[in-house]
Every structure is written in structure tokens, then in C-alpha cells.
Design an enzyme around this catalytic site. Sequence first.
Site, PDB file in Angstrom:
ATOM      1  N   GLU A  38       0.674  -1.317  -0.107  1.00 23.17           N
ATOM      2  CA  GLU A  38       0.010  -0.001  -0.133  1.00 23.17           C
ATOM      3  C   GLU A  38       0.946   1.263   0.039  1.00 23.17           C
ATOM      4  OE1 GLU A  38      -3.359   0.318  -0.457  1.00 23.17           O
ATOM      5  OE2 GLU A  38      -2.969   2.594  -0.264  1.00 23.17           O
ATOM      6  N   THR A  82      -5.801   1.586  -5.299  1.00 19.26           N
ATOM      7  CA  THR A  82      -5.566   0.002  -5.240  1.00 19.26           C
ATOM      8  C   THR A  82      -6.344  -0.830  -6.095  1.00 19.26           C
ATOM      9  OG1 THR A  82      -5.437   0.520  -2.812  1.00 19.26           O
ATOM     10  CG2 THR A  82      -5.241  -1.803  -3.537  1.00 19.26           C
ATOM     11  N   HIS A 197      -1.268   3.281   4.812  1.00 22.43           N
ATOM     12  CA  HIS A 197      -2.256   4.115   4.007  1.00 22.43           C
ATOM     13  C   HIS A 197      -2.391   5.562   4.612  1.00 22.43           C
ATOM     14  CE1 HIS A 197      -6.217   5.169   2.248  1.00 22.43           C
ATOM     15  NE2 HIS A 197      -5.940   4.309   1.239  1.00 22.43           N
ATOM     16  N   ASP A 256       1.339  -0.150  -5.220  1.00 25.38           N
ATOM     17  CA  ASP A 256       0.116   0.294  -6.137  1.00 25.38           C
ATOM     18  C   ASP A 256      -0.058   1.344  -6.430  1.00 25.38           C
ATOM     19  OD1 ASP A 256      -0.393   1.343  -3.382  1.00 25.38           O
ATOM     20  OD2 ASP A 256      -2.454   0.457  -3.440  1.00 25.38           O
ATOM     21  N   HIS A 257       0.355   2.526  -5.745  1.00 29.92           N
ATOM     22  CA  HIS A 257       0.460   4.188  -6.131  1.00 29.92           C
ATOM     23  C   HIS A 257       1.263   4.994  -5.322  1.00 29.92           C
ATOM     24  CE1 HIS A 257      -2.618   4.519  -2.975  1.00 29.92           C
ATOM     25  NE2 HIS A 257      -3.071   3.265  -3.582  1.00 29.92           N
TER      26      HIS A 257
END
Length: 417
Positions: A38, A82, A197, A256-257
Amino acid sequence: DGSELVEVNNYVRSNQAKPNDEMFGTAEGKNLIIVTLESLQTFTINEEMNGEVVTPFLNELSKDKDTFYFPNFYHQTGLGKTSDSEFLVENGLYPLGNSAVFFTHSGNTYNSMAERLGEKGYFTNVMHANNKSFWNRDMMYNALNVEEFYDVESYDIAEGQAVNWGMKDIPFMEQSVEHMAEMPQPFYSRLLTLTNHFPFHLDEEDKLIPEFDSNSGTLNRYFQTVRYTDEAVKALFDDLKEKGLYENSIIMMYGDHYGISENHNEAMGQYLGKEVTPFESAQLQRVPMFIHIPGSNQGEVVEDVVGQIDIRPTLLHLLGVETSKDMQLGADVFSKDHEEFIVFRDGRFVTDEVVYAGDICYDKETGEETEAEACAPYIERAAEELGYSDEIINGDLLRFYDQKTGNLLIDETTEGK
Ligand code: GP9
Ligand code: MN
């Protein structure tokens, strides 16, 4: 009527990359474990923050003899965050530019990686300690032929084991491996982590390094939660070894990003020691990718420009699954035909020589503005690449495609009429 598929198919076939013979099938029959890390960005890997190592385990792994580490791997997600990265991994198609594809197109036909591996006898599943309907995952996983979803109901979250968005990554890893130990083999498991996150909160006992000292509390805490996730990855490897699952598995992990948005450019600039220009912003879209093959002994740092779109062909080829008839974009990163040209969902792109961002063409080496001609040929190609992917999704074109034979299930006599 699916006639658009003719042109899309021609494009996909002419952009295909042949597998690398030396790598094809090297992990055949092994379990596949994919870990979505994450919000993990590459600027934290093999770097320090005020003298503190941020990712000690991943740093070691990046240099490991069994690991291929990709420092120039870019995320290609949009609004679906995600879930967009999951979409890229499973389908080798881009998510959509104006909506979260998991919400808007879960009724489509797909030929996912889970489906391909299911046909090969794999038990396919996703593990994520969140509510099953978040991002509409329960619906989309049906469309993707994921056999089992281990959602929050599959985990025992004891007192002190949750923080921020939910279950902490370390107990999540431990219980996920317990589930794996019960699975029929070979299995394909995708694990989605959660602790790193936004807004990056941790309990005191999980803060393993101090905060950073910028004017952004978000960036300051980010280093700590990244450090915690690094510890969770170490726990995963230890747990897999303890349960005897490690040797017979390959482990692919990817960010993911981004975790730090452009709202924190000033603080980010302080950390990097340079101004965050559109060029730097694009380079900050690098997220790490690791392909760990126990016993391979061929590991290396691969500097090529690669992206999330490349994951599907790369992994299927390693597992000995042909993809020459698959309707996927991207290419096997080990293929000699892999082209260094990665398109972001918003139209920015990166090659081995240029970065195109904010309508400016930058020299990749220097980060300085360069002549527009250096980017010009790619601008149209970037739009074309995203356009064909969008056509497949918006037209639900895989309904008209037989992946086994490569046949288009359309009436060719009416084509173009
Ligand atoms: C939620 C998790 C995080 O289940 O996947 O979602 P994100 O906000 O990163 O898309
Ligand atoms: Mn995410």
C-alpha cells in the site's frame, strides 16, 4: 456488435513481445504470491531519512541473489487507486481515466490472470482484511474468476491489532500465511496490505524510527508507516519459511500508487533536496517492484523503464503459461522486445530518454526541458494505447473474444458496415 475488436486485436497482436526463452517457465508449478504494498513509493528504498534506514528488509531483498528488483517501475493507476492496480495486474489493461473501473465495469467479461491460472489447476484467491464490498471487490472478483476472497471476516483481529484503516500488516501477514498453509497447491494468492495508508497513523509500539521534520505531518509520518510495512514483509518471508511454503513459491511485490500527493511538494522538496517540478512529480510515480524466485540465483537490479501493465505477461511467462493469444497490453519485462515506454493513466509518459509531463518534454537524464520533437512521436502513441484499452472495457469487447483459440466471435462479413 464487437466489430471494433478487429482493430483492437491487430494492435494487440502487433505490439506483443515474445517471451525470453531463458526465463519462460522457470517458476512453473510454483505457488504465486503477489503482495500489494500500500502506497509504497520508490524514493524510500535504499535511502535514509535523517540517518535512519527506512526499508531495511526491502533494501536487502533488492540486492538478493534470488530477487529481480525494478527501481524504474511506474504505477499507472487513476481514481480507483488500489483497485486500479489490481485491475492492471489481473487484466493487463489500463483502468479507466474518468471512473473507478471496479465500480463501473464489474459486469464485464474478463480473461484475468486468475482465470488463466485457475485453468492450470491453481487455487486462486485474494487476501485483504477489509470489508468485502470496499471498491466493489466482491463483485469484481467474481468477474475476474477469483475463487475465494479472504476478507475481514477471515481474520481474527485481537485487541491492539488494528490501527488506522484496519488490521495491522504484521498480524495480517501471519494469519494470511496460516490460510495459505491450508490451501491446495499450487495456489495464487494476492495479499493487499493496509497499514501504510493515508493518514499514516501507528500505535506508539509500532513506531520503529522517528518522524521526519518537515511542515507536512503526512510526509513526516509516512516514513514511519513505510518502516512498519517493511517489517511486515520480513514477517511474511519468515512465516512462509516456517510453514514450509517459501521454497515452492515465487513472491512478487509492488507498490500500488503514490502515498504522498502533490499537496506535499514543499515538504517533499525538503526531503529530496530539490524542487518538485513536473519532471520530479512524474519520477515520484515510481513504486518498487520485486520478483523473488527462491533458488533462482539469477537476481539482479533491472534498470529498464517498466510498469504495472507489464505484470500479467511477465508472471504468466515465468509460470510457463503462454500468452500469445491473450488480449493484454504491456509486455514481459524479461523479453528482448520489451519497449521502454510507459504511459500513465493521465497521459504523461516515460521512455528511457524522455519524461513527458505538464505538456513539457524533459530529458530524462538531466531533468531539463528538451526539444518537443523528442516527445512528439510518443504523444499520439500514448493516446492510442490508452484508447484501445478503453475501447475493450467500454465496449465489453472480451465478450466477443475466445482466448483459447484467438478467434473473434463476430460476424466478419458485417465488419465495417
Ligand atoms: C482499501 C485499500 C486502500 O481496501 O485497498 O484503498 P486505496 O484508498 O489505497 O485505494
Ligand atoms: Mn492503495
